[in-house]
Design a protein around this motif. Structure first.
Motif, PDB file in Angstrom:
ATOM      1  N   GLY A  50       0.786  -1.227   0.000  1.00 55.53           N
ATOM      2  CA  GLY A  50       0.000   0.000   0.000  1.00 55.53           C
ATOM      3  C   GLY A  50       0.821   1.281   0.000  1.00 55.53           C
ATOM      4  N   PRO A  51       1.924   1.364   0.765  1.00 58.40           N
ATOM      5  CA  PRO A  51       2.695   2.607   0.834  1.00 58.40           C
ATOM      6  C   PRO A  51       3.314   3.078  -0.479  1.00 58.40           C
ATOM      7  CG  PRO A  51       3.170   1.252   2.729  1.00 58.40           C
ATOM      8  CD  PRO A  51       2.337   0.410   1.810  1.00 58.40           C
ATOM      9  N   ASN A  52       3.292   2.268  -1.528  1.00 58.95           N
ATOM     10  CA  ASN A  52       3.794   2.755  -2.816  1.00 58.95           C
ATOM     11  C   ASN A  52       2.854   3.775  -3.455  1.00 58.95           C
ATOM     12  OD1 ASN A  52       6.261   1.445  -3.019  1.00 58.95           O
ATOM     13  ND2 ASN A  52       5.361  -0.417  -3.857  1.00 58.95           N
ATOM     14  N   LEU A  53       1.725   4.036  -2.825  1.00 57.78           N
ATOM     15  CA  LEU A  53       0.782   5.008  -3.363  1.00 57.78           C
ATOM     16  C   LEU A  53       1.092   6.431  -2.923  1.00 57.78           C
ATOM     17  CD1 LEU A  53      -1.787   5.540  -5.001  1.00 57.78           C
ATOM     18  CD2 LEU A  53      -3.119   5.034  -2.941  1.00 57.78           C
ATOM     19  N   THR A  54       1.553   6.603  -1.689  1.00 57.72           N
ATOM     20  CA  THR A  54       1.806   7.950  -1.159  1.00 57.72           C
ATOM     21  C   THR A  54       3.166   8.003  -0.475  1.00 57.72           C
ATOM     22  OG1 THR A  54       0.789   7.476   0.985  1.00 57.72           O
ATOM     23  CG2 THR A  54      -0.663   8.319  -0.748  1.00 57.72           C
ATOM     24  N   TYR A  55       3.724   9.200  -0.396  1.00 59.25           N
ATOM     25  CA  TYR A  55       5.008   9.377   0.287  1.00 59.25           C
ATOM     26  C   TYR A  55       4.916   9.007   1.765  1.00 59.25           C
ATOM     27  CZ  TYR A  55       7.032  12.033  -3.635  1.00 59.25           C
ATOM     28  OH  TYR A  55       7.538  12.417  -4.851  1.00 59.25           O
ATOM     29  N   VAL A  56       3.774   9.316   2.407  1.00 61.01           N
ATOM     30  CA  VAL A  56       3.677   9.157   3.853  1.00 61.01           C
ATOM     31  C   VAL A  56       3.346   7.735   4.269  1.00 61.01           C
ATOM     32  CG1 VAL A  56       3.004  11.563   4.188  1.00 61.01           C
ATOM     33  CG2 VAL A  56       1.235   9.834   3.863  1.00 61.01           C
ATOM     34  N   GLY A  57       3.102   6.842   3.307  1.00 63.56           N
ATOM     35  CA  GLY A  57       2.715   5.484   3.655  1.00 63.56           C
ATOM     36  C   GLY A  57       3.807   4.694   4.328  1.00 63.56           C
ATOM     37  N   SER A  58       5.056   5.033   4.069  1.00 64.58           N
ATOM     38  CA  SER A  58       6.177   4.273   4.613  1.00 64.58           C
ATOM     39  C   SER A  58       7.310   5.230   4.973  1.00 64.58           C
ATOM     40  CB  SER A  58       6.670   3.252   3.578  1.00 64.58           C
ATOM     41  OG  SER A  58       7.917   2.721   3.921  1.00 64.58           O
ATOM     42  N   LEU A  59       7.922   5.014   6.128  1.00 68.09           N
ATOM     43  CA  LEU A  59       9.079   5.830   6.512  1.00 68.09           C
ATOM     44  C   LEU A  59      10.232   5.618   5.537  1.00 68.09           C
ATOM     45  CD1 LEU A  59       9.062   5.326  10.393  1.00 68.09           C
ATOM     46  CD2 LEU A  59       8.367   7.360   9.128  1.00 68.09           C
ATOM     47  N   ALA A  60      10.310   4.426   4.957  1.00 65.38           N
ATOM     48  CA  ALA A  60      11.372   4.148   3.992  1.00 65.38           C
ATOM     49  C   ALA A  60      11.236   5.044   2.765  1.00 65.38           C
ATOM     50  CB  ALA A  60      11.344   2.680   3.584  1.00 65.38           C
ATOM     51  N   THR A  61      10.007   5.289   2.315  1.00 66.25           N
ATOM     52  CA  THR A  61       9.796   6.142   1.153  1.00 66.25           C
ATOM     53  C   THR A  61      10.189   7.579   1.461  1.00 66.25           C
ATOM     54  OG1 THR A  61       7.953   4.716   0.515  1.00 66.25           O
ATOM     55  CG2 THR A  61       8.127   6.833  -0.599  1.00 66.25           C
ATOM     56  N   LEU A  62       9.876   8.043   2.663  1.00 69.85           N
ATOM     57  CA  LEU A  62      10.275   9.391   3.062  1.00 69.85           C
ATOM     58  C   LEU A  62      11.796   9.513   3.082  1.00 69.85           C
ATOM     59  CD1 LEU A  62       7.722   9.883   5.986  1.00 69.85           C
ATOM     60  CD2 LEU A  62       7.663  11.026   3.770  1.00 69.85           C
ATOM     61  N   LEU A  63      12.453   8.472   3.578  1.00 74.83           N
ATOM     62  CA  LEU A  63      13.913   8.475   3.615  1.00 74.83           C
ATOM     63  C   LEU A  63      14.484   8.451   2.201  1.00 74.83           C
ATOM     64  CD1 LEU A  63      16.459   8.405   5.301  1.00 74.83           C
ATOM     65  CD2 LEU A  63      16.199   5.931   5.506  1.00 74.83           C
ATOM     66  N   TRP A  64      13.858   7.703   1.307  1.00 74.53           N
ATOM     67  CA  TRP A  64      14.272   7.647  -0.100  1.00 74.53           C
ATOM     68  C   TRP A  64      14.224   9.042  -0.731  1.00 74.53           C
ATOM     69  CZ3 TRP A  64      10.832   8.500  -4.320  1.00 74.53           C
ATOM     70  CH2 TRP A  64      11.333   8.178  -5.589  1.00 74.53           C
TER      71      TRP A  64
END
Length: 430
Positions: A372-386
């Protein structure tokens, strides 16, 4: 506002405040700066008792310790040059073809995510992929977006691939090998969908040469000759392979897989310390102690939230049983909640509700919170770090492009992986 309503509202406000701080990270402060006081306030106000807070912390401690060991192991692999060597090998094998490079990046990101966790993919592999695209003369965009997506999508396979997996692994009661056997088909299904969508979504980038200045390659000078391609550190590969085997063999003999991770860290860490390649302080920092503290504190805050009405509401949303419609419903609820409040609070909230229904529902929750977090930046802390890592290297992560890509991949991967899980439950058995 009545006392009962206030008692239920305060933990929700605390959770939202912690998540907002984690997303924004003002002045680069660690997430624990907000999470620890919020947890303490939840206890002080009586929204969670000290006993409940301790029980939640005690439950999470082995998971967090395992996470810290895997992070140190990934850092030591990076120090030994493993990621650079693999990236250079991928660049050589792509033969200047951006499409083949994308396939190589997919393979590399899937392997790193599965074995060394999504944090290794985001933090350690993303810069390597940028350099690899530059070396191959390809546009960086499809390849670095692949590291973000695969950090989430390719983290379904093993308990060590993601912190959410470690939590689900503990709640499921499965052995390491049984967990991997059940999640192998969902993992392959998610990766296959991602690859098909990426090939089509980024077809322009994959058929045109890199734009000038888009992925610059350093120009050698008389004083700075290009370095030869790095060799694969064979000792490190052997240690990682033995550690992974230790993960698989530990459960049948009644040992926690953390002992295998500790063994890998002791071998690689002891060797690096003896060679003075790292210092004790660096190894402690690689374990991300403040992030581990954040996870423990966040668990207490989520416990306070779930002590009230939200737990009842979520319980009503989750379908019962392990039929295909039920598993699809559970995965959908988990995916929506992950994008609403981030996947870590989502999995902490949903696992106690799903665990009584058996491993099928627990793994369906995992599919939702990982994909699911591949939809929004805030879905995963890893995406925010990316995003922060790309910004550091001068690469823009466009919100519109990320969202459009997520709309194409997330529903398809969630459905495909859940159907594969349903099939695996019937083929392998829970």
């Amino acid at each position: 506002m009545s006392t009962a309503v206030l008692a239920e509202a305060v933990p929700v406000i605390l959770l939202l405040g912690v998540l907002a701080f984690a997303v924004l990270r003002p002045r680069g402060l660690p997430e624990a700066v907000a999470a620890v006081p919020a947890a303490a306030l939840a206890v002080a106000l009586g929204t969670v008792t000290p006993h409940q807070a301790w029980e939640q912390t005690r439950t999470l401690l082995p998971v967090v310790a395992f996470l810290a060991l895997v992070l140190v192991l990934a850092h030591l692999c990076a120090r030994e040059g493993l990621f650079e060597a693999v990236g250079a090998a991928v660049a050589r094998r792509c033969g200047g073809s951006p499409s083949r490079l994308l396939a190589g990046v997919f393979a590399m990101a899937c392997a790193v995510t599965a074995v060394l966790s999504l944090d290794a993919t985001v933090v350690l592999l993303t810069p390597v992929v940028l350099a690899t695209a530059s070396r191959a003369g390809a546009r960086a965009r499809p390849h670095v977006y692949a590291t973000a997506h695969l950090a989430n999508s390719a983290s379904l396979l093993l308990p060590v691939s993601n912190l959410t997996n470690l939590l689900a692994f503990t709640a499921s009661g499965l052995s390491f090998t049984r967990f991997a056997a059940l999640m192998a088909l969902p993992w392959l299904a998610a990766i296959a969908v991602e690859y098909v969508v990426f090939r089509r979504f980024f077809r322009a980038d994959l058929t045109e040469p890199a734009a000038v200045g888009h992925a610059p390659t350093p120009t050698p000078t008389p004083d700075h000759e290009p370095r030869p391609a790095p060799a694969v550190p064979r000792f490190t590969v052997v240690v990682v392979a033995l550690t992974l085997a230790g993960f698989a063999l530990s459960s049948p003999v009644g040992l926690d897989p953390a002992w295998a991770a500790l063994g890998g860290v002791l071998v690689l860490g002891g060797r690096a310390l003896a060679r003075r390649q790292v210092g004790p302080r660096e190894l402690v920092g690689a374990a991300s102690p403040l992030f581990c503290l954040f996870v423990l504190a966040l668990g207490v805050v989520v416990q306070a939230v779930m002590a009230g009405a939200p737990a009842t509401g979520l319980g009503r949303l989750l379908p019962q049983g392990d039929s295909l419609p039920a598993l699809l419903g559970v995965a959908a609820v988990a995916a929506v909640l992950a994008n609403a409040v981030n996947n870590l609070p989502a999995v902490l909230a949903l696992l106690p509700l799903a665990a009584p229904a058996g491993p099928g529902q627990v793994l369906a929750v995992l599919i939702g919170v990982n994909l699911g977090p591949n939809l929004t930046y805030v879905g995963s802390l890893a995406t925010l770090l990316w995003r922060r890592i790309l910004h550091r290297y001068g690469v823009e992560a466009e919100l519109g492009r990320f969202t459009r890509l997520g709309l194409l991949t997330v529903p398809a991967t969630v459905v495909a992986s859940t159907v594969a899980l349903w099939g695996a439950l019937h083929l392998v058995g829970a």
